[in-house]
Design a protein around this motif. Sequence first.
Motif, PDB file in Angstrom:
ATOM      1  N   ARG A   3       0.857  -1.193   0.000  1.00 52.62           N
ATOM      2  CA  ARG A   3       0.000   0.000   0.000  1.00 52.62           C
ATOM      3  C   ARG A   3       0.890   1.239   0.000  1.00 52.62           C
ATOM      4  NH1 ARG A   3      -5.331  -0.789   2.019  1.00 52.62           N
ATOM      5  NH2 ARG A   3      -5.242   1.044   3.364  1.00 52.62           N
ATOM      6  N   VAL A   4       0.577   2.159  -0.896  1.00 51.76           N
ATOM      7  CA  VAL A   4       1.368   3.377  -1.020  1.00 51.76           C
ATOM      8  C   VAL A   4       0.431   4.575  -1.057  1.00 51.76           C
ATOM      9  CG1 VAL A   4       3.001   4.685  -2.448  1.00 51.76           C
ATOM     10  CG2 VAL A   4       3.206   2.193  -2.288  1.00 51.76           C
ATOM     11  N   LEU A   5       0.741   5.575  -0.249  1.00 51.59           N
ATOM     12  CA  LEU A   5       0.007   6.840  -0.255  1.00 51.59           C
ATOM     13  C   LEU A   5       0.777   7.840  -1.090  1.00 51.59           C
ATOM     14  CD1 LEU A   5      -2.278   8.692   0.846  1.00 51.59           C
ATOM     15  CD2 LEU A   5      -0.745   9.220   2.778  1.00 51.59           C
ATOM     16  N   VAL A   6       0.149   8.368  -2.134  1.00 52.32           N
ATOM     17  CA  VAL A   6       0.785   9.359  -2.996  1.00 52.32           C
ATOM     18  C   VAL A   6       0.258  10.741  -2.621  1.00 52.32           C
ATOM     19  CG1 VAL A   6       0.998  10.205  -5.368  1.00 52.32           C
ATOM     20  CG2 VAL A   6       1.136   7.752  -4.893  1.00 52.32           C
ATOM     21  N   LEU A   7       1.183  11.671  -2.398  1.00 48.25           N
ATOM     22  CA  LEU A   7       0.830  13.034  -1.993  1.00 48.25           C
ATOM     23  C   LEU A   7       1.409  14.042  -2.981  1.00 48.25           C
ATOM     24  CD1 LEU A   7       1.591  12.693   1.826  1.00 48.25           C
ATOM     25  CD2 LEU A   7      -0.675  12.810   0.774  1.00 48.25           C
ATOM     26  N   ASN A   8       0.556  14.935  -3.443  1.00 49.87           N
ATOM     27  CA  ASN A   8       0.970  16.010  -4.340  1.00 49.87           C
ATOM     28  C   ASN A   8       0.604  17.320  -3.656  1.00 49.87           C
ATOM     29  OD1 ASN A   8       1.404  17.875  -6.376  1.00 49.87           O
ATOM     30  ND2 ASN A   8       0.310  16.756  -7.945  1.00 49.87           N
ATOM     31  N   SER A   9       1.579  17.929  -3.018  1.00 54.24           N
ATOM     32  CA  SER A   9       1.332  19.131  -2.225  1.00 54.24           C
ATOM     33  C   SER A   9       1.601  20.379  -3.038  1.00 54.24           C
ATOM     34  CB  SER A   9       2.226  19.141  -0.970  1.00 54.24           C
ATOM     35  OG  SER A   9       1.952  18.025  -0.159  1.00 54.24           O
ATOM     36  N   GLY A  10       0.564  21.192  -3.236  1.00 60.45           N
ATOM     37  CA  GLY A  10       0.707  22.481  -3.888  1.00 60.45           C
ATOM     38  C   GLY A  10       0.765  23.587  -2.859  1.00 60.45           C
ATOM     39  N   LEU A  93      15.411  27.221  -8.359  1.00 57.81           N
ATOM     40  CA  LEU A  93      15.040  26.745  -9.688  1.00 57.81           C
ATOM     41  C   LEU A  93      13.537  26.525  -9.815  1.00 57.81           C
ATOM     42  CD1 LEU A  93      17.875  24.142 -10.396  1.00 57.81           C
ATOM     43  CD2 LEU A  93      17.616  26.416 -11.416  1.00 57.81           C
ATOM     44  N   ALA A  94      12.840  26.366  -8.709  1.00 56.11           N
ATOM     45  CA  ALA A  94      11.385  26.146  -8.735  1.00 56.11           C
ATOM     46  C   ALA A  94      10.752  26.816  -7.522  1.00 56.11           C
ATOM     47  CB  ALA A  94      11.073  24.654  -8.744  1.00 56.11           C
ATOM     48  N   PRO A  95      10.800  28.153  -7.470  1.00 58.33           N
ATOM     49  CA  PRO A  95      10.344  28.867  -6.272  1.00 58.33           C
ATOM     50  C   PRO A  95       8.846  28.748  -6.003  1.00 58.33           C
ATOM     51  CG  PRO A  95      10.819  30.406  -8.062  1.00 58.33           C
ATOM     52  CD  PRO A  95      11.325  29.061  -8.496  1.00 58.33           C
ATOM     53  N   LEU A  96       8.058  28.409  -7.017  1.00 51.93           N
ATOM     54  CA  LEU A  96       6.618  28.284  -6.814  1.00 51.93           C
ATOM     55  C   LEU A  96       6.202  26.866  -6.435  1.00 51.93           C
ATOM     56  CD1 LEU A  96       5.263  30.379  -9.840  1.00 51.93           C
ATOM     57  CD2 LEU A  96       5.591  31.116  -7.473  1.00 51.93           C
ATOM     58  N   HIS A  97       7.043  25.873  -6.745  1.00 51.17           N
ATOM     59  CA  HIS A  97       6.628  24.486  -6.599  1.00 51.17           C
ATOM     60  C   HIS A  97       7.349  23.725  -5.486  1.00 51.17           C
ATOM     61  CE1 HIS A  97       5.509  25.486 -10.813  1.00 51.17           C
ATOM     62  NE2 HIS A  97       4.457  24.761 -10.532  1.00 51.17           N
ATOM     63  N   ASN A  98       8.681  23.813  -5.440  1.00 52.82           N
ATOM     64  CA  ASN A  98       9.409  23.001  -4.460  1.00 52.82           C
ATOM     65  C   ASN A  98       9.080  23.327  -3.004  1.00 52.82           C
ATOM     66  OD1 ASN A  98      10.607  21.640  -6.573  1.00 52.82           O
ATOM     67  ND2 ASN A  98      12.665  21.731  -5.699  1.00 52.82           N
ATOM     68  N   PRO A  99       8.862  24.605  -2.634  1.00 52.92           N
ATOM     69  CA  PRO A  99       8.524  24.879  -1.228  1.00 52.92           C
ATOM     70  C   PRO A  99       7.267  24.146  -0.762  1.00 52.92           C
ATOM     71  CG  PRO A  99       9.219  26.894  -2.303  1.00 52.92           C
ATOM     72  CD  PRO A  99       9.080  25.868  -3.387  1.00 52.92           C
TER      73      PRO A  99
END
Length: 371
Positions: A3-10, A93-99
Amino acid sequence: MSRVLVLNSGSSSVKYRLFDGTETVAKGLVERIGESGGEVADHRAALQGIMDEIDLTGLAAAGHRVVHGGAEFTGPTVITDEVVARVEALVPLAPLHNPAALTGIEVARKLLPDVPQVAVFDTAFHATIPPEGVTWAISRELAERWQIRRYGFHGTSHAYVSRRTAQVLGRDPAQTNVITLHLGNGASACAVEGGRSVATSMGMSPLPGLVMGTRSGDIDPTVIFHLHRVAGLPLDEIETSLTRHGGLQGMAGVNDLRAVLDLRAAGDPDATLAFDVYCRRIREYVGSYLAVLGRVDAIAFTAGVGENSAAVRAASLSGLEPLGIVIDPERNERRDEVISPPGARIPVCVIPTDEELEIADQSRTALSLDR
Protein backbone atom coordinates in the motif's frame (compact mmCIF):
# COMPACT_ATOMS: atom_id res chain seq x y z
CA MET A 1 0.59 -6.12 -2.62
CA SER A 2 2.04 -3.05 -0.92
CA ARG A 3 0.00 0.00 0.00
CA VAL A 4 1.37 3.38 -1.02
CA LEU A 5 0.01 6.84 -0.25
CA VAL A 6 0.78 9.36 -3.00
CA LEU A 7 0.83 13.03 -1.99
CA ASN A 8 0.97 16.01 -4.34
CA SER A 9 1.33 19.13 -2.23
CA GLY A 10 0.71 22.48 -3.89
CA SER A 11 1.00 25.93 -2.39
CA SER A 12 -2.66 25.89 -1.27
CA SER A 13 -3.77 22.31 -1.94
CA VAL A 14 -2.98 18.67 -1.29
CA LYS A 15 -4.04 15.97 -3.73
CA TYR A 16 -3.83 12.41 -2.44
CA ARG A 17 -4.41 8.86 -3.64
CA LEU A 18 -3.99 5.62 -1.72
CA PHE A 19 -3.03 2.51 -3.70
CA ASP A 20 -3.23 -1.13 -2.72
CA GLY A 21 -1.15 -2.60 -5.51
CA THR A 22 -2.57 -0.96 -8.63
CA GLU A 23 -6.04 -0.52 -7.09
CA THR A 24 -7.09 2.91 -5.85
CA VAL A 25 -8.73 2.57 -2.45
CA ALA A 26 -9.02 6.27 -1.59
CA LYS A 27 -8.39 9.61 -3.26
CA GLY A 28 -9.25 13.24 -2.82
CA LEU A 29 -8.22 16.88 -2.88
CA VAL A 30 -8.00 19.45 -0.13
CA GLU A 31 -8.08 22.97 -1.57
CA ARG A 32 -7.71 26.60 -0.44
CA ILE A 33 -5.39 25.68 2.42
CA GLY A 34 -4.75 28.73 4.60
CA GLU A 35 -7.08 30.93 2.55
CA SER A 36 -10.05 32.86 3.85
CA GLY A 37 -13.04 30.54 3.77
CA GLY A 38 -10.79 27.57 3.01
CA GLU A 39 -11.22 24.08 4.39
CA VAL A 40 -8.18 24.00 6.70
CA ALA A 41 -5.65 26.38 8.22
CA ASP A 42 -2.39 24.81 7.03
CA HIS A 43 -0.80 21.78 5.38
CA ARG A 44 -0.40 19.95 8.70
CA ALA A 45 -4.15 20.18 9.32
CA ALA A 46 -4.83 19.12 5.72
CA LEU A 47 -2.60 16.05 5.91
CA GLN A 48 -3.83 15.18 9.41
CA GLY A 49 -7.39 15.29 8.08
CA ILE A 50 -6.48 13.04 5.16
CA MET A 51 -4.80 10.51 7.43
CA ASP A 52 -7.71 10.52 9.87
CA GLU A 53 -10.14 9.90 7.03
CA ILE A 54 -8.49 6.97 5.24
CA ASP A 55 -7.30 3.56 6.43
CA LEU A 56 -3.50 3.55 6.45
CA THR A 57 -3.17 0.06 7.91
CA GLY A 58 -0.16 -1.68 6.41
CA LEU A 59 1.06 1.46 4.65
CA ALA A 60 4.43 0.63 3.09
CA ALA A 61 5.42 4.04 1.75
CA ALA A 62 4.42 7.61 1.06
CA GLY A 63 5.39 8.95 -2.35
CA HIS A 64 5.73 12.68 -2.87
CA ARG A 65 5.62 14.52 -6.18
CA VAL A 66 8.49 17.02 -6.31
CA VAL A 67 8.61 19.24 -9.38
CA HIS A 68 12.32 20.06 -9.60
CA GLY A 69 15.19 17.70 -8.86
CA GLY A 70 17.87 19.68 -10.66
CA ALA A 71 20.65 17.69 -12.30
CA GLU A 72 21.40 15.54 -9.26
CA PHE A 73 18.13 13.65 -8.68
CA THR A 74 17.79 11.24 -11.58
CA GLY A 75 15.34 8.75 -10.09
CA PRO A 76 12.97 8.16 -7.16
CA THR A 77 14.81 8.88 -3.93
CA VAL A 78 14.20 7.74 -0.37
CA ILE A 79 13.83 10.88 1.72
CA THR A 80 16.34 11.64 4.45
CA ASP A 81 17.35 14.86 6.18
CA GLU A 82 20.15 15.20 3.64
CA VAL A 83 17.75 14.79 0.71
CA VAL A 84 15.44 17.43 2.17
CA ALA A 85 18.39 19.84 2.44
CA ARG A 86 19.37 19.16 -1.17
CA VAL A 87 15.80 19.75 -2.39
CA GLU A 88 15.70 22.99 -0.40
CA ALA A 89 18.86 24.10 -2.20
CA LEU A 90 16.98 23.70 -5.49
CA VAL A 91 14.18 26.11 -4.49
CA PRO A 92 15.65 28.94 -6.63
CA LEU A 93 15.04 26.74 -9.69
CA ALA A 94 11.38 26.15 -8.73
CA PRO A 95 10.34 28.87 -6.27
CA LEU A 96 6.62 28.28 -6.81
CA HIS A 97 6.63 24.49 -6.60
CA ASN A 98 9.41 23.00 -4.46
CA PRO A 99 8.52 24.88 -1.23
CA ALA A 100 5.02 23.36 -1.25
CA ALA A 101 6.42 19.87 -1.81
CA LEU A 102 8.89 20.38 1.03
CA THR A 103 6.05 21.41 3.33
CA GLY A 104 4.15 18.25 2.46
CA ILE A 105 7.25 16.13 3.04
CA GLU A 106 7.99 17.76 6.39
CA VAL A 107 4.46 17.28 7.68
CA ALA A 108 4.12 13.71 6.37
CA ARG A 109 7.41 12.68 7.98
CA LYS A 110 6.16 13.96 11.34
CA LEU A 111 2.72 12.38 11.06
CA LEU A 112 4.02 9.08 9.66
CA PRO A 113 7.41 8.71 11.38
CA ASP A 114 7.65 4.95 10.78
CA VAL A 115 6.65 5.02 7.10
CA PRO A 116 9.40 5.41 4.47
CA GLN A 117 8.96 8.53 2.36
CA VAL A 118 10.02 8.76 -1.29
CA ALA A 119 10.51 11.80 -3.51
CA VAL A 120 9.57 11.34 -7.18
CA PHE A 121 10.80 14.19 -9.36
CA ASP A 122 9.10 15.58 -12.47
CA THR A 123 12.54 16.26 -13.92
CA ALA A 124 14.11 12.84 -13.30
CA PHE A 125 12.78 11.10 -16.41
CA HIS A 126 14.61 13.65 -18.56
CA ALA A 127 18.00 12.95 -16.98
CA THR A 128 18.72 10.64 -19.93
CA ILE A 129 18.64 13.46 -22.49
CA PRO A 130 22.17 13.72 -23.94
CA PRO A 131 24.29 16.80 -23.18
CA GLU A 132 23.63 18.39 -26.58
CA GLY A 133 19.91 18.26 -25.80
CA VAL A 134 20.10 20.09 -22.48
CA THR A 135 22.90 22.59 -23.11
CA TRP A 136 22.21 26.11 -24.34
CA ALA A 137 24.77 28.15 -26.25
CA ILE A 138 25.62 30.60 -23.48
CA SER A 139 28.73 31.18 -21.38
CA ARG A 140 29.75 27.85 -19.87
CA GLU A 141 30.83 29.63 -16.69
CA LEU A 142 27.41 31.25 -16.27
CA ALA A 143 25.60 28.02 -17.04
CA GLU A 144 27.58 25.99 -14.53
CA ARG A 145 27.50 28.60 -11.79
CA TRP A 146 23.75 29.16 -11.96
CA GLN A 147 22.63 25.66 -13.04
CA ILE A 148 21.27 26.95 -16.34
CA ARG A 149 20.25 24.08 -18.62
CA ARG A 150 17.18 22.23 -19.85
CA TYR A 151 15.61 20.06 -17.16
CA GLY A 152 12.13 19.26 -18.50
CA PHE A 153 8.97 18.42 -16.57
CA HIS A 154 5.88 16.17 -16.64
CA GLY A 155 8.37 13.31 -16.43
CA THR A 156 6.07 10.88 -14.60
CA SER A 157 3.39 11.40 -17.25
CA HIS A 158 5.76 10.98 -20.20
CA ALA A 159 7.25 7.86 -18.61
CA TYR A 160 3.86 6.26 -17.96
CA VAL A 161 2.30 7.20 -21.30
CA SER A 162 5.25 6.11 -23.45
CA ARG A 163 5.35 2.74 -21.73
CA ARG A 164 1.57 2.31 -21.89
CA THR A 165 1.56 3.25 -25.60
CA ALA A 166 4.02 0.46 -26.36
CA GLN A 167 1.86 -1.99 -24.41
CA VAL A 168 -1.30 -0.95 -26.31
CA LEU A 169 0.53 -1.61 -29.58
CA GLY A 170 1.84 -4.96 -28.35
CA ARG A 171 5.45 -3.80 -28.42
CA ASP A 172 8.36 -3.98 -25.99
CA PRO A 173 8.75 -0.47 -24.45
CA ALA A 174 12.53 -0.90 -24.54
CA GLN A 175 12.35 -1.27 -28.32
CA THR A 176 9.75 1.43 -29.01
CA ASN A 177 10.20 5.09 -29.92
CA VAL A 178 7.28 7.34 -28.97
CA ILE A 179 6.50 11.05 -29.22
CA THR A 180 4.35 11.87 -26.19
CA LEU A 181 2.19 15.01 -26.09
CA HIS A 182 1.05 15.96 -22.59
CA LEU A 183 -1.55 18.63 -23.30
CA GLY A 184 -3.26 20.14 -20.29
CA ASN A 185 -3.28 23.64 -18.80
CA GLY A 186 0.45 22.99 -18.74
CA ALA A 187 1.75 21.23 -21.83
CA SER A 188 4.94 19.55 -22.99
CA ALA A 189 6.21 17.24 -25.70
CA CYS A 190 8.78 14.49 -25.25
CA ALA A 191 10.76 12.22 -27.56
CA VAL A 192 11.14 8.82 -25.91
CA GLU A 193 13.64 6.36 -27.36
CA GLY A 194 13.33 2.85 -25.99
CA GLY A 195 11.81 4.08 -22.73
CA ARG A 196 14.33 6.89 -22.26
CA SER A 197 13.68 10.60 -22.72
CA VAL A 198 15.99 12.09 -25.35
CA ALA A 199 14.30 15.47 -25.90
CA THR A 200 11.58 17.54 -24.25
CA SER A 201 10.01 20.95 -24.82
CA MET A 202 10.09 22.51 -21.35
CA GLY A 203 13.37 23.95 -20.16
CA MET A 204 14.86 25.24 -16.91
CA SER A 205 11.29 26.02 -15.89
CA PRO A 206 7.86 24.89 -17.15
CA LEU A 207 7.47 28.13 -19.15
CA PRO A 208 8.99 27.35 -22.58
CA GLY A 209 7.89 24.96 -25.29
CA LEU A 210 4.28 24.44 -26.30
CA VAL A 211 1.54 27.06 -25.95
CA MET A 212 -0.29 26.47 -22.64
CA GLY A 213 -3.33 27.76 -20.78
CA THR A 214 -1.61 30.81 -19.30
CA ARG A 215 2.06 30.28 -20.24
CA SER A 216 3.49 31.66 -23.46
CA GLY A 217 5.69 28.73 -24.41
CA ASP A 218 8.61 29.55 -26.70
CA ILE A 219 9.29 33.23 -27.42
CA ASP A 220 12.29 35.24 -28.63
CA PRO A 221 14.26 36.22 -25.46
CA THR A 222 14.59 39.68 -26.99
CA VAL A 223 10.92 40.22 -26.17
CA ILE A 224 11.86 40.38 -22.49
CA PHE A 225 14.65 42.91 -23.11
CA HIS A 226 12.34 45.00 -25.30
CA LEU A 227 9.52 45.09 -22.74
CA HIS A 228 11.99 46.04 -20.01
CA ARG A 229 14.06 48.63 -21.87
CA VAL A 230 11.56 50.13 -24.29
CA ALA A 231 8.18 49.57 -22.63
CA GLY A 232 9.63 50.18 -19.15
CA LEU A 233 8.02 47.14 -17.57
CA PRO A 234 9.70 45.70 -14.46
CA LEU A 235 11.03 42.14 -14.76
CA ASP A 236 8.52 40.77 -12.23
CA GLU A 237 5.66 42.13 -14.30
CA ILE A 238 7.08 40.62 -17.48
CA GLU A 239 7.46 37.25 -15.77
CA THR A 240 3.88 37.39 -14.54
CA SER A 241 2.67 38.31 -18.02
CA LEU A 242 4.43 35.36 -19.63
CA THR A 243 3.44 32.81 -16.98
CA ARG A 244 -0.05 33.89 -15.91
CA HIS A 245 -1.38 36.07 -18.72
CA GLY A 246 0.19 34.41 -21.75
CA GLY A 247 -0.76 31.34 -23.76
CA LEU A 248 -4.42 30.90 -24.63
CA GLN A 249 -5.33 33.43 -21.95
CA GLY A 250 -3.19 36.09 -23.56
CA MET A 251 -4.35 35.43 -27.11
CA ALA A 252 -8.03 34.59 -26.65
CA GLY A 253 -8.90 35.98 -23.22
CA VAL A 254 -9.65 32.51 -21.79
CA ASN A 255 -7.28 29.80 -20.65
CA ASP A 256 -9.60 26.80 -21.05
CA LEU A 257 -9.27 25.16 -24.46
CA ARG A 258 -12.97 24.25 -24.37
CA ALA A 259 -13.87 27.92 -24.10
CA VAL A 260 -11.47 28.71 -26.94
CA LEU A 261 -13.22 26.12 -29.12
CA ASP A 262 -16.63 27.61 -28.28
CA LEU A 263 -15.45 31.10 -29.21
CA ARG A 264 -13.83 29.76 -32.37
CA ALA A 265 -17.07 28.05 -33.38
CA ALA A 266 -18.84 31.37 -32.92
CA GLY A 267 -16.40 33.01 -35.32
CA ASP A 268 -14.20 34.86 -32.83
CA PRO A 269 -10.98 35.77 -34.71
CA ASP A 270 -8.78 35.89 -31.60
CA ALA A 271 -9.86 32.40 -30.54
CA THR A 272 -9.37 31.12 -34.08
CA LEU A 273 -5.82 32.46 -34.18
CA ALA A 274 -5.11 31.11 -30.67
CA PHE A 275 -6.24 27.63 -31.74
CA ASP A 276 -4.11 27.78 -34.88
CA VAL A 277 -1.02 28.93 -32.98
CA TYR A 278 -1.59 26.25 -30.32
CA CYS A 279 -1.83 23.43 -32.87
CA ARG A 280 0.98 24.68 -35.11
CA ARG A 281 3.38 24.72 -32.18
CA ILE A 282 2.52 21.08 -31.43
CA ARG A 283 3.07 20.17 -35.09
CA GLU A 284 6.46 21.92 -35.09
CA TYR A 285 7.61 19.89 -32.10
CA VAL A 286 6.32 16.65 -33.60
CA GLY A 287 8.33 17.40 -36.73
CA SER A 288 11.49 18.20 -34.80
CA TYR A 289 11.18 15.02 -32.70
CA LEU A 290 10.72 12.93 -35.83
CA ALA A 291 14.16 14.24 -36.79
CA VAL A 292 15.63 13.62 -33.32
CA LEU A 293 14.38 10.02 -33.12
CA GLY A 294 14.86 9.05 -36.75
CA ARG A 295 12.39 6.18 -36.33
CA VAL A 296 9.05 6.84 -34.63
CA ASP A 297 6.78 3.94 -33.72
CA ALA A 298 3.88 5.95 -32.28
CA ILE A 299 2.59 9.37 -31.29
CA ALA A 300 0.54 9.56 -28.08
CA PHE A 301 -1.80 12.30 -26.86
CA THR A 302 -2.53 12.55 -23.15
CA ALA A 303 -3.76 14.83 -20.31
CA GLY A 304 -6.91 16.95 -20.27
CA VAL A 305 -6.73 18.46 -23.76
CA GLY A 306 -4.84 15.62 -25.37
CA GLU A 307 -7.31 13.03 -24.14
CA ASN A 308 -10.50 14.98 -24.79
CA SER A 309 -10.10 17.32 -27.77
CA ALA A 310 -10.54 15.59 -31.11
CA ALA A 311 -10.20 18.98 -32.81
CA VAL A 312 -6.75 19.59 -31.35
CA ARG A 313 -5.55 16.09 -32.19
CA ALA A 314 -6.70 16.40 -35.81
CA ALA A 315 -5.38 19.93 -36.37
CA SER A 316 -2.04 19.28 -34.66
CA LEU A 317 -1.14 16.44 -37.03
CA SER A 318 -2.83 17.83 -40.14
CA GLY A 319 -0.52 17.92 -43.15
CA LEU A 320 1.78 15.18 -41.87
CA GLU A 321 0.17 12.46 -43.97
CA PRO A 322 3.20 12.21 -46.33
CA LEU A 323 5.25 11.23 -43.26
CA GLY A 324 2.90 8.34 -42.49
CA ILE A 325 0.95 10.18 -39.79
CA VAL A 326 -2.79 9.85 -40.41
CA ILE A 327 -5.82 10.18 -38.13
CA ASP A 328 -9.07 8.30 -38.73
CA PRO A 329 -11.86 10.86 -38.11
CA GLU A 330 -14.32 8.35 -36.65
CA ARG A 331 -11.77 6.77 -34.34
CA ASN A 332 -10.65 10.24 -33.29
CA GLU A 333 -14.20 11.33 -32.41
CA ARG A 334 -14.75 8.12 -30.43
CA ARG A 335 -11.39 8.63 -28.70
CA ASP A 336 -10.23 5.09 -29.38
CA GLU A 337 -6.88 4.04 -27.92
CA VAL A 338 -5.56 3.99 -31.49
CA ILE A 339 -7.03 6.77 -33.64
CA SER A 340 -5.00 6.14 -36.78
CA PRO A 341 -6.35 3.79 -39.48
CA PRO A 342 -5.19 0.15 -39.60
CA GLY A 343 -1.82 -0.19 -41.26
CA ALA A 344 -0.75 3.42 -40.65
CA ARG A 345 3.02 3.77 -40.77
CA ILE A 346 3.08 5.68 -37.46
CA PRO A 347 0.15 4.79 -35.15
CA VAL A 348 -1.47 7.68 -33.26
CA CYS A 349 -2.84 6.88 -29.80
CA VAL A 350 -4.89 8.49 -27.04
CA ILE A 351 -3.54 7.26 -23.70
CA PRO A 352 -4.99 8.51 -20.38
CA THR A 353 -2.11 9.45 -18.12
CA ASP A 354 -1.81 8.21 -14.54
CA GLU A 355 0.91 10.19 -12.81
CA GLU A 356 -0.15 9.06 -9.33
CA LEU A 357 0.15 5.39 -10.25
CA GLU A 358 3.57 6.09 -11.74
CA ILE A 359 4.63 7.82 -8.51
CA ALA A 360 3.38 4.85 -6.48
CA ASP A 361 5.28 2.40 -8.69
CA GLN A 362 8.46 4.47 -8.59
CA SER A 363 8.17 4.71 -4.80
CA ARG A 364 7.99 0.93 -4.62
CA THR A 365 11.01 0.67 -6.91
CA ALA A 366 13.03 2.96 -4.64
CA LEU A 367 12.19 0.77 -1.65
CA SER A 368 12.39 -2.58 -3.51
CA LEU A 369 8.76 -3.33 -2.68
CA ASP A 370 6.42 -5.63 -4.59
CA ARG A 371 3.51 -4.02 -6.40
